[in-house]
Scaffold this active site. Sequence first.
Site, PDB file in Angstrom:
ATOM      1  N   ARG A  88       0.696  -1.226  -0.099  1.00 27.23           N
ATOM      2  CA  ARG A  88       0.048  -0.111  -0.013  1.00 27.23           C
ATOM      3  C   ARG A  88       0.899   1.189   0.107  1.00 27.23           C
ATOM      4  NH1 ARG A  88      -1.297   1.692   4.716  1.00 27.23           N
ATOM      5  NH2 ARG A  88      -1.852  -0.286   5.559  1.00 27.23           N
ATOM      6  N   TYR A 134     -17.798  15.632 -14.515  1.00 23.35           N
ATOM      7  CA  TYR A 134     -18.095  14.259 -14.391  1.00 23.35           C
ATOM      8  C   TYR A 134     -19.522  14.082 -13.131  1.00 23.35           C
ATOM      9  CZ  TYR A 134     -18.499   9.306 -13.308  1.00 23.35           C
ATOM     10  OH  TYR A 134     -18.789   8.248 -13.156  1.00 23.35           O
ATOM     11  N   ASP A 158      -8.825  18.454 -13.534  1.00 29.28           N
ATOM     12  CA  ASP A 158      -9.073  17.152 -14.187  1.00 29.28           C
ATOM     13  C   ASP A 158      -8.731  17.161 -15.479  1.00 29.28           C
ATOM     14  OD1 ASP A 158     -10.236  14.799 -15.239  1.00 29.28           O
ATOM     15  OD2 ASP A 158     -11.695  14.735 -13.694  1.00 29.28           O
ATOM     16  N   LYS A 195      -9.549   5.873 -18.695  1.00 28.87           N
ATOM     17  CA  LYS A 195      -9.801   6.581 -19.811  1.00 28.87           C
ATOM     18  C   LYS A 195      -8.718   6.454 -20.875  1.00 28.87           C
ATOM     19  CE  LYS A 195     -13.864   7.248 -17.987  1.00 28.87           C
ATOM     20  NZ  LYS A 195     -13.624   7.435 -16.620  1.00 28.87           N
TER      21      LYS A 195
HETATM   22  O1  P1T Z   1     -14.502   6.187 -13.306  1.00 30.56           O
HETATM   23  P1  P1T Z   1     -13.309   6.620 -12.536  1.00 30.56           P
HETATM   24  O2  P1T Z   1     -12.068   6.073 -12.788  1.00 30.56           O
HETATM   25  O3  P1T Z   1     -13.665   6.608 -11.008  1.00 30.56           O
HETATM   26  O4  P1T Z   1     -13.140   8.391 -12.652  1.00 30.56           O
HETATM   27  C1  P1T Z   1     -14.086   9.275 -12.605  1.00 30.56           C
HETATM   28  C2  P1T Z   1     -13.816  10.425 -13.620  1.00 30.56           C
HETATM   29  C3  P1T Z   1     -13.369  11.749 -13.275  1.00 30.56           C
HETATM   30  N1  P1T Z   1     -12.990  12.526 -14.260  1.00 30.56           N
HETATM   31  C4  P1T Z   1     -13.667  12.536 -15.500  1.00 30.56           C
HETATM   32  C5  P1T Z   1     -13.656  13.678 -16.333  1.00 30.56           C
HETATM   33  C6  P1T Z   1     -14.538  11.296 -15.834  1.00 30.56           C
HETATM   34  O5  P1T Z   1     -14.922  11.415 -16.874  1.00 30.56           O
HETATM   35  C7  P1T Z   1     -14.601  10.315 -14.797  1.00 30.56           C
HETATM   36  C8  P1T Z   1     -15.446   9.294 -15.046  1.00 30.56           C
HETATM   37  N2  P1T Z   1     -16.309   9.508 -16.213  1.00 30.56           N
HETATM   38  C9  P1T Z   1     -17.034   8.298 -16.745  1.00 30.56           C
HETATM   39  C10 P1T Z   1     -17.189   7.196 -16.388  1.00 30.56           C
HETATM   40  C11 P1T Z   1     -17.811   8.720 -17.924  1.00 30.56           C
HETATM   41  O6  P1T Z   1     -18.364   7.926 -18.781  1.00 30.56           O
HETATM   42  O7  P1T Z   1     -17.891   9.963 -18.139  1.00 30.56           O
END
Ligand code: P1T
Length: 392
Positions: free
Chosen positions: A51, A108, A179, A204
């Site tokens: 961790r 998001y 972000d 992503k």
């Molecule tokens: O899904 P996760 O890895 O926890 O990420 C969250 C997140 C944070 N910031 C942005 C700009 C994002 O688009 C996302 C996650 N978004 C999707 C799952 C979506 O389909 O828009």
Amino acid sequence: MKHPTQHPETLAIHGGQSPEPTTGAVMPPVFQTSTYAQEAVGQHKGYEYSRTQNPTREKLEAAIASLEGAGLGVPTFCCAFGSGSAATAAVQHLLKAGDLVVSGDDIYGGSYRQFTRVFTQLGLRYRFVDFSRISAEEAIPEGTKLVWLESPTNPLLKVSDIAALAARAHAVGAIVAVDNTFATPIYQRPLALGADLVVHSTTKYLNGHSDVVGGVVVTANPALYERIKFLQNAIGAVPGIWDCWLTLRGIKTLAVRMARHQENARAVVAWLKSRPEVARVWYPLDETHPQHALAQRQMSGFGGMISFELKGDLAAAERFCAACEVFTLAESLGGVESLIELPAAMTHASIPPQVRQEIGIADGLVRASVGIEHVDDLIADLERALRAAFPG
Ligand code: P1T
């Protein structure tokens, strides 16, 4: 990470990486271990417990630190998390009850939910503003502790002036977190524009193959890095080691994937704009985009994210998404395969309908993540889906 001097295309492959010393392995081994032997109490090789430290995770962190630090001229640091949402939460944990966060309104849906339903409970205060419409001075009052923004935003692809927001934030003593999931460090590097922290959902584009959920926080500020690293270990939302390795592998092709995402998206945008069934298209590199000039100045390109509205009702938009075959109807984005979705019903359903309307996320808004397939097949698929959505 020592400050990188190479281009992002090179750093995506080599940034923070060197052959493994005992065997010369070009890819880092998967150190699939939870703990490490100590020679005597407290005597170890820098690794105690996974961790806290893991060599494979460190390679991923070094790669992303080098990409976001490209051209910056100072060392950069990265902490990896088990999801983009965990990375977002780590940034909120820098604050204490009573602190004011000014956040972009178009973010998001899961970030909005985390802010309004988790951190509000712990006493943080959130003010949501449209950074693309009001000045940095109006948006960020005295006493603000954190400015949180996406640029371009999810799902409306609004672009905010990161340098202007950072200047104002710093004038009132706030830090700025961007972000950067949509643009990626290939096309936008917020640290160079004055941001203090960069967050990614590595789920992503960075990983790029829709097979891992992950996130990171990156900074060039050693004191902030120490605080994020403390939170990474103390809260413990760390990624699994295989996921780190897969993400590291995915990053190697980031630059070529982004170029193809962009090329395909530009062609799809041009085609959508020619269609009578399409009311409006949002894409930052398109000259009709409201912040096109800023996008040109702030980013060196963009990827495959497009939003558009059809002229029909919500049922037509639903028929359209369901009729796509090459575009898969699914949440998420940034993978090699094309995805399509309705934000109001899917990724942004956790935002109350009235708030969605105020932000401009119409129920029929369609969001596409244009993949790297042959563009003719993508357009043929959309054309077939339009015919299904608008029979006759
Ligand atoms: O899904 P996760 O890895 O926890 O990420 C969250 C997140 C944070 N910031 C942005 C700009 C994002 O688009 C996302 C996650 N978004 C999707 C799952 C979506 O389909 O828009």
